[in-house]
Design a protein around this motif. Structure first.
Motif, PDB file in Angstrom:
ATOM      1  N   LEU A  33       0.834  -1.106   0.071  1.00 15.53           N
ATOM      2  CA  LEU A  33      -0.030  -0.013  -0.030  1.00 15.53           C
ATOM      3  C   LEU A  33       0.727   1.152  -0.115  1.00 15.53           C
ATOM      4  N   ARG A  34       2.074   1.285   0.725  1.00 16.77           N
ATOM      5  CA  ARG A  34       2.764   2.503   0.868  1.00 16.77           C
ATOM      6  C   ARG A  34       4.188   2.249   1.237  1.00 16.77           C
ATOM      7  N   LEU A  35       5.120   2.763   0.572  1.00 17.48           N
ATOM      8  CA  LEU A  35       6.622   2.577   0.846  1.00 17.48           C
ATOM      9  C   LEU A  35       7.203   4.017   0.885  1.00 17.48           C
ATOM     10  N   ILE A  36       7.791   4.155   2.158  1.00 15.88           N
ATOM     11  CA  ILE A  36       8.502   5.442   2.621  1.00 15.88           C
ATOM     12  C   ILE A  36      10.035   5.432   2.656  1.00 15.88           C
ATOM     13  N   GLN A  37      10.790   5.809   1.486  1.00 15.37           N
ATOM     14  CA  GLN A  37      12.224   5.429   1.535  1.00 15.37           C
ATOM     15  C   GLN A  37      13.047   6.946   1.549  1.00 15.37           C
ATOM     16  N   PRO A  38      13.951   6.864   2.511  1.00 19.51           N
ATOM     17  CA  PRO A  38      14.864   8.014   2.907  1.00 19.51           C
ATOM     18  C   PRO A  38      15.579   8.262   1.414  1.00 19.51           C
ATOM     19  N   THR A  39      15.991   9.563   0.882  1.00 15.34           N
ATOM     20  CA  THR A  39      16.810   9.766  -0.259  1.00 15.34           C
ATOM     21  C   THR A  39      17.669  10.924   0.095  1.00 15.34           C
ATOM     22  N   ASP A  40      18.473  11.250  -0.975  1.00 16.58           N
ATOM     23  CA  ASP A  40      19.350  12.513  -0.576  1.00 16.58           C
ATOM     24  C   ASP A  40      18.407  13.811  -0.763  1.00 16.58           C
ATOM     25  N   PHE A  41      17.056  13.823  -1.276  1.00 20.11           N
ATOM     26  CA  PHE A  41      16.353  14.863  -1.614  1.00 20.11           C
ATOM     27  C   PHE A  41      15.479  14.936  -0.270  1.00 20.11           C
ATOM     28  N   GLY A  42      15.271  13.819   0.554  1.00 15.57           N
ATOM     29  CA  GLY A  42      14.186  13.737   1.601  1.00 15.57           C
ATOM     30  C   GLY A  42      13.520  12.438   1.510  1.00 15.57           C
ATOM     31  N   PRO A  43      12.545  12.123   2.294  1.00 12.89           N
ATOM     32  CA  PRO A  43      11.815  10.892   2.276  1.00 12.89           C
ATOM     33  C   PRO A  43      10.820  10.887   0.915  1.00 12.89           C
ATOM     34  N   VAL A  44      10.945   9.925  -0.083  1.00 11.60           N
ATOM     35  CA  VAL A  44      10.061   9.864  -1.011  1.00 11.60           C
ATOM     36  C   VAL A  44       9.015   8.786  -0.641  1.00 11.60           C
ATOM     37  N   GLU A  45       7.907   9.020  -0.786  1.00 16.40           N
ATOM     38  CA  GLU A  45       6.729   8.267  -0.338  1.00 16.40           C
ATOM     39  C   GLU A  45       5.934   7.524  -1.602  1.00 16.40           C
ATOM     40  N   ALA A  46       6.288   6.363  -1.788  1.00 16.93           N
ATOM     41  CA  ALA A  46       5.069   5.687  -2.987  1.00 16.93           C
ATOM     42  C   ALA A  46       3.824   5.224  -2.251  1.00 16.93           C
TER      43      ALA A  46
END
Length: 214
Positions: free
Chosen positions: A183-196
């Motif tokens: 349903l949802r995936l929150i992944q930290p990145t260099d730009f900030g947390p990207v939410e799918a």
């Protein structure tokens, strides 16, 4: 790996083709799309994930392909690239030879295969099959991943199992009821947390009747 698998459900992505779309956002703003396709193929399960970043993120395409064992959902082969040619990163887990082969660009290395491994895609699909697990371990080529169960929550009106992965700091939300969708995936990145976030399937549009000429 530790974890208690669920009893098989119907429909099941391990035996039937499945396709779904996640929409990416960063700080509440559109950041791209992620297309998943999963299907059984010659005694394995093949998952392809195409991520097209955009919006507030640079326009980049990433294609991940994972070939999984149909029961354990551990990785047999994983490749990552831009989808335009040969993958720039690849891992092969060959149980017959007992070797793990890693390819990055023109470089190649092998190592003994002493335990089953997951890749970034197979790990998420494996989480869909867990039930009543507070903590579990998974082995990736980069090292061990600890899966920690969090209190159940609600995503888009649906009750979801929540997991926290470390290292990495990703949050994964799996539908509690069959077919246990991502349903949802929150992944930290260099730009900030990207939410799918999973998008609802498109309803087929009714065909318009053609007007007969008078």
């Amino acid at each position: 790996m530790n974890g208690e698998p669920r009893a098989p459900d119907v429909p099941d992505f391990r035996t039937q083709p499945e396709a779904f779309t996640l929409t990416l956002s960063l700080g509440g703003r559109y950041a791209g799309n992620q297309e998943w396709t999963i299907h059984p193929e010659r005694g394995a399960v093949v998952a392809r994930v195409q991520t097209d970043f955009g919006g507030v993120l640079p326009e980049v395409r990433r294609v991940q392909t994972s070939r999984l064992h149909p029961r354990s959902l551990t990785s047999l082969h994983y490749a990552e690239g831009d989808g335009r040619g040969r993958a720039n990163f690849e891992t092969i887990f060959d149980r017959r030879s007992g070797l793990t082969t890693l390819r990055q660009g023109k470089e190649e290395a092998t190592a003994p295969l002493t335990t089953d491994h997951h890749d970034p895609v197979s790990l998420l699909l494996w989480l869909r099959t867990l039930e009543n697990v507070d903590r579990a371990d998974a082995r990736l080529t980069g090292g061990r991943v600890l899966v920690q169960r969090l209190p159940d929550t609600e995503v888009g009106g649906l009750t979801a199992h929540a997991y926290f992965l470390r290292p990495g700091g990703a949050y994964v939300y799996i539908e509690q009821e069959p077919p246990h969708r991502l349903l949802r995936l929150i992944q930290p990145t260099d730009f900030g947390p990207v939410e799918a976030t999973l998008q609802p399937p498109r309803k087929p549009q009714p065909e318009r009747r053609r007007r007969r000429a008078s």
